[in-house]
Design an enzyme around this catalytic site. Sequence first.
Site, mmCIF file in Angstrom:
data_model
loop_
_atom_site.group_PDB
_atom_site.id
_atom_site.type_symbol
_atom_site.label_atom_id
_atom_site.label_comp_id
_atom_site.label_asym_id
_atom_site.label_seq_id
_atom_site.Cartn_x
_atom_site.Cartn_y
_atom_site.Cartn_z
ATOM 1 N N SER A 150 42.230 36.411 36.239
ATOM 2 C CA SER A 150 41.665 35.315 36.052
ATOM 3 C C SER A 150 42.370 34.281 37.734
ATOM 4 O O SER A 150 43.248 34.628 37.582
ATOM 5 C CB SER A 150 42.762 34.379 34.601
ATOM 6 O OG SER A 150 42.324 32.766 34.935
ATOM 7 N N TYR A 176 51.488 31.770 32.778
ATOM 8 C CA TYR A 176 50.559 32.412 32.490
ATOM 9 C C TYR A 176 50.106 32.451 34.213
ATOM 10 O O TYR A 176 49.322 33.228 34.186
ATOM 11 C CB TYR A 176 49.342 31.387 32.549
ATOM 12 C CG TYR A 176 47.846 31.786 32.150
ATOM 13 C CD1 TYR A 176 47.076 32.723 31.559
ATOM 14 C CD2 TYR A 176 46.771 30.562 33.006
ATOM 15 C CE1 TYR A 176 46.207 32.982 30.904
ATOM 16 C CE2 TYR A 176 45.486 31.544 32.728
ATOM 17 C CZ TYR A 176 45.323 32.887 31.831
ATOM 18 O OH TYR A 176 43.812 33.313 31.701
#
Length: 301
Positions: A150, A176
């Site tokens: 990502s 994350y």
Amino acid sequence: MIKTQFGFSSTAAEVAEGIDLPGKRVIVTGASSGIGVETARALAGRGAEVTLAVRNTDAGEKTAQDIGGNVRVAQLDLTDLASIDAFVRGWDGPLHVLVANAGVMATPQRYTDQGWEWQFATNHLGHFALATGLHPALKAGRARIVVVSSTGHMLSPVVFDDVNYAFRNYDAWTAYGQSKTANVLFAVEATRRWAEDGITANALMPGQIFTNLSSHLDINRDDLNLTTMKTVEQGAATSVLLATSPLLEGIGGRYFDDCNEAPVVDSRKEAPPLHGVARYAVDRDNAARLWTYSETLLAKA
């Protein structure tokens, strides 16, 4: 730099069009929802034998029936080493494509039984254990590994001195970020170590997509920038490109977005929104360090 005819609006089916995959065996983790479903659908649609590796096999069976073709379902919980080991032991024969698609995002602070931070454990360590366990099958299939990362990797490098937030205040987004950086670093080091076995690995940013991955977050759909949003079919396109395109034959250790290789940047200001890869995420020393660190954690488990 790998450049293709595809881009932001391309769909998984468009990317796979004209590519024949009969005889190819594929695993897609987290393939009972979101872009995992569309990745599996596109690959199965070209004739591949696709295994949906999922936590919820009931949901997986419904997905398999919806997709049709040669689609199988197997149980896999990436936070459970026993589940990963059972999956590996249950696999027989070559593997041609492993799509490390499953993941969690910005979860509340949580740890596995081993004391591993939940996002790092799910997004990186589980896939690391799966890929290393399947190495003989990957070697037999001269496989491609596709790692769904990502642009969130720009939120944090891997903080090797405190991966599990033992000393830092927990932050869901930096946790994350480091897990997504770990995804890219895994692709770099897996290619370096395994290229002689015919195995290559690449990482990707699928795009901004509203799926179950973000369903627990406090997001108002009306506030989303629709000009940067993708459908799940578009979000799966880069994964399918890395799994199938002849342009990627023998190519690994790279990061892609919108179906093209992304430039390496030294700050977020250098990259357009949702594009580019941080230099620390493709750094070979960081990649080698992460591999050794991951091996050490699994050996102690």
